[in-house]
Design an enzyme around this catalytic site. Structure first.
Site, short mmCIF file in Angstrom:
data_model
loop_
_atom_site.label_atom_id
_atom_site.label_comp_id
_atom_site.label_asym_id
_atom_site.label_seq_id
_atom_site.Cartn_x
_atom_site.Cartn_y
_atom_site.Cartn_z
N HIS A 168 77.78 51.26 72.95
CA HIS A 168 77.62 50.08 73.96
C HIS A 168 76.40 49.30 73.39
O HIS A 168 75.95 49.61 72.39
CB HIS A 168 77.09 50.71 75.11
CG HIS A 168 77.04 50.10 76.61
ND1 HIS A 168 77.74 48.87 76.85
CD2 HIS A 168 75.89 50.07 77.22
CE1 HIS A 168 77.41 48.47 77.85
NE2 HIS A 168 76.22 49.15 78.17
N ASP B 163 79.19 53.27 80.33
CA ASP B 163 79.57 52.06 79.65
C ASP B 163 79.64 52.31 78.34
O ASP B 163 79.04 52.91 77.51
CB ASP B 163 78.49 50.86 79.99
CG ASP B 163 78.06 50.38 81.37
OD1 ASP B 163 78.70 51.10 82.21
OD2 ASP B 163 77.21 49.61 81.38
N HIS C 89 72.50 55.45 80.93
CA HIS C 89 71.52 54.51 80.08
C HIS C 89 70.64 53.75 80.61
O HIS C 89 70.84 53.61 81.95
CB HIS C 89 72.44 53.49 79.12
CG HIS C 89 73.36 52.71 79.82
ND1 HIS C 89 74.29 53.05 80.56
CD2 HIS C 89 73.51 51.30 79.69
CE1 HIS C 89 75.01 52.08 81.13
NE2 HIS C 89 74.59 50.99 80.47
N HIS D 174 83.20 50.74 87.28
CA HIS D 174 82.39 49.93 86.60
C HIS D 174 83.04 48.55 86.62
O HIS D 174 83.17 47.86 85.65
CB HIS D 174 81.80 50.11 85.39
CG HIS D 174 80.84 49.46 84.94
ND1 HIS D 174 80.71 48.45 83.97
CD2 HIS D 174 79.40 49.94 85.00
CE1 HIS D 174 79.66 48.08 83.73
NE2 HIS D 174 78.49 48.75 84.23
N ASP E 93 71.56 48.55 86.20
CA ASP E 93 72.81 48.85 87.26
C ASP E 93 73.00 50.37 87.24
O ASP E 93 73.26 50.95 88.35
CB ASP E 93 74.26 48.16 87.04
CG ASP E 93 74.72 48.12 85.48
OD1 ASP E 93 73.74 48.42 84.55
OD2 ASP E 93 75.58 48.09 85.23
N HIS E 94 72.50 51.14 86.31
CA HIS E 94 72.87 52.48 86.18
C HIS E 94 71.67 53.57 86.71
O HIS E 94 72.00 54.55 86.72
CB HIS E 94 73.09 52.90 84.68
CG HIS E 94 74.84 52.39 84.40
ND1 HIS E 94 75.97 52.87 84.30
CD2 HIS E 94 74.80 51.04 84.13
CE1 HIS E 94 76.78 52.11 84.12
NE2 HIS E 94 76.15 50.81 84.03
N HIS F 80 70.32 50.61 81.33
CA HIS F 80 70.53 49.37 81.86
C HIS F 80 70.49 49.56 83.35
O HIS F 80 70.70 50.52 83.93
CB HIS F 80 71.95 48.91 81.60
CG HIS F 80 72.16 48.23 80.37
ND1 HIS F 80 73.59 48.05 79.67
CD2 HIS F 80 71.37 47.50 79.51
CE1 HIS F 80 73.21 47.49 78.54
NE2 HIS F 80 71.87 47.07 78.42
#
Ligand SMILES: [Zn+2]
Ligand SMILES: [Zn+2]
Length: 308
Positions: free
Chosen positions: A140, A211, A62, A269, A66-67, A64
């Site tokens: 999510h 996530d 996704h 995670h 951090d990914h 976000h």
């Protein structure tokens, strides 16, 4: 045939001294298959000795940060090292715009073909000769995908003694039969593969949730996986928080693992609030699943082919 899973980044949201942002490398027959691409991924790759010019695909769960914020650095490093092989990147909507923005604004010369594919629908994503990749929507706080890598069944076991008894000369005909082709012997006798070869053998299945929260569709998606890599941002005491943010706890990951009858569970995670993995591991084991571990950066698993 060997398959290794290397955890390059196991943190959730922000990096810590011990954990880099989410990135999981699967090394399979000289190819690298990545789940997520957190910031600093190329340094983690250097440390893990993975190299930058292998055949490679990246599956982003996704958008976000951090990914996926590792993509610009990864692409730039690969270009500086004169990568020539195509890089395939898959992910949800927004991926194409993001990569286009990097190409437009960051001053560097791309040295290799980039193939970006946005995934709109869950189900089949792509395939190679020996495996397929599937995706499903997670529950999510942003549109997020889980992925599964499923190896196609391998040819059944070949029985040389049966082939010899039928008078089939060793060599090309043996190989043809093992790969499912009916052959004709010089005396005219037709031999079908099933006369000398056993039943098809299952390949490996690896599922990565990215996530997200528990759902029955995730249980179905992860069914019989050899390895389930699951979101475990919070511990069981913070279940409410996990629910609000669209994340999972150890006992929720175990619930999925048990219901889906997976063989091995790895929790990842991990929130920066946990200085060690002890509490999360303890809660997971207490929930009644013994083959579980908490991922650490650079942890490496060898996943053997299933028996049979
Ligand atoms: Zn995240
Ligand atoms: Zn997220």
């Amino acid at each position: 045939m060997s398959l290794q899973v290397i955890f390059l980044g196991t943190a959730g949201s922000i990096p810590t001294t011990k954990r880099s942002l989410p990135a999981i490398a699967i090394k399979r027959k000289g190819e690298l298959i990545f789940f997520d691409c957190g910031e600093g991924v190329q340094r983690q790759m250097v440390k893990a000795g993975l190299g930058f010019n292998r055949k490679m695909k990246v599956f982003v769960t996704h958008m976000h940060g951090d990914h996926m914020l590792g993509l610009p650095g990864l692409i730039q490093t690969m270009s500086l090292l004169d990568r020539t092989k195509k890089l395939e990147i898959y992910g949800p909507a927004g991926l194409e715009d993001f990569i286009e923005a990097i190409e437009k604004t960051v001053q560097f010369t791309l040295t290799f073909p980039l193939e970006i594919s946005e995934i709109e629908n869950e189900g089949f994503v792509c395939e190679e000769k020996e495996y397929e990749v599937y995706a499903m929507w997670m529950n999510h706080s942003a549109p997020a995908l889980a992925y599964s890598l499923v190896e196609k069944p391998r040819p059944g076991r070949f029985y040389p003694e049966k082939a010899k008894a039928l008078g089939i000369p060793k060599g090309e005909l043996w190989s043809k039969l093992q790969h499912g082709t009916t052959v004709k012997l010089s005396k005219g006798r037709i031999v079908k593969p099933e006369e000398v070869v056993g039943l098809l053998r299952k390949g490996r299945k690896i599922v990565y949730t990215g996530d997200g929260k528990f759902s029955e569709s995730l249980v179905a998606f992860a069914e019989d996986a050899d390895l389930l890599i699951h979101d475990c941002t919070f511990d069981d005491e913070l279940e409410e928080r996990a629910k609000e943010d669209g994340h999972s706890t150890p006992s929720q990951a175990v619930k999925t693992a048990k219901k889906a009858k997976v063989k091995r569970l790895i929790l990842t995670h991990i929130s920066a609030r946990y200085k060690t993995s002890e509490l999360l591991l303890e809660q997971a084991r207490k929930s009644g699943f013994s083959n579980v571990d908490v991922a650490e950066d650079f942890m490496q698993l060898d996943l053997p082919l299933p028996q049979g």
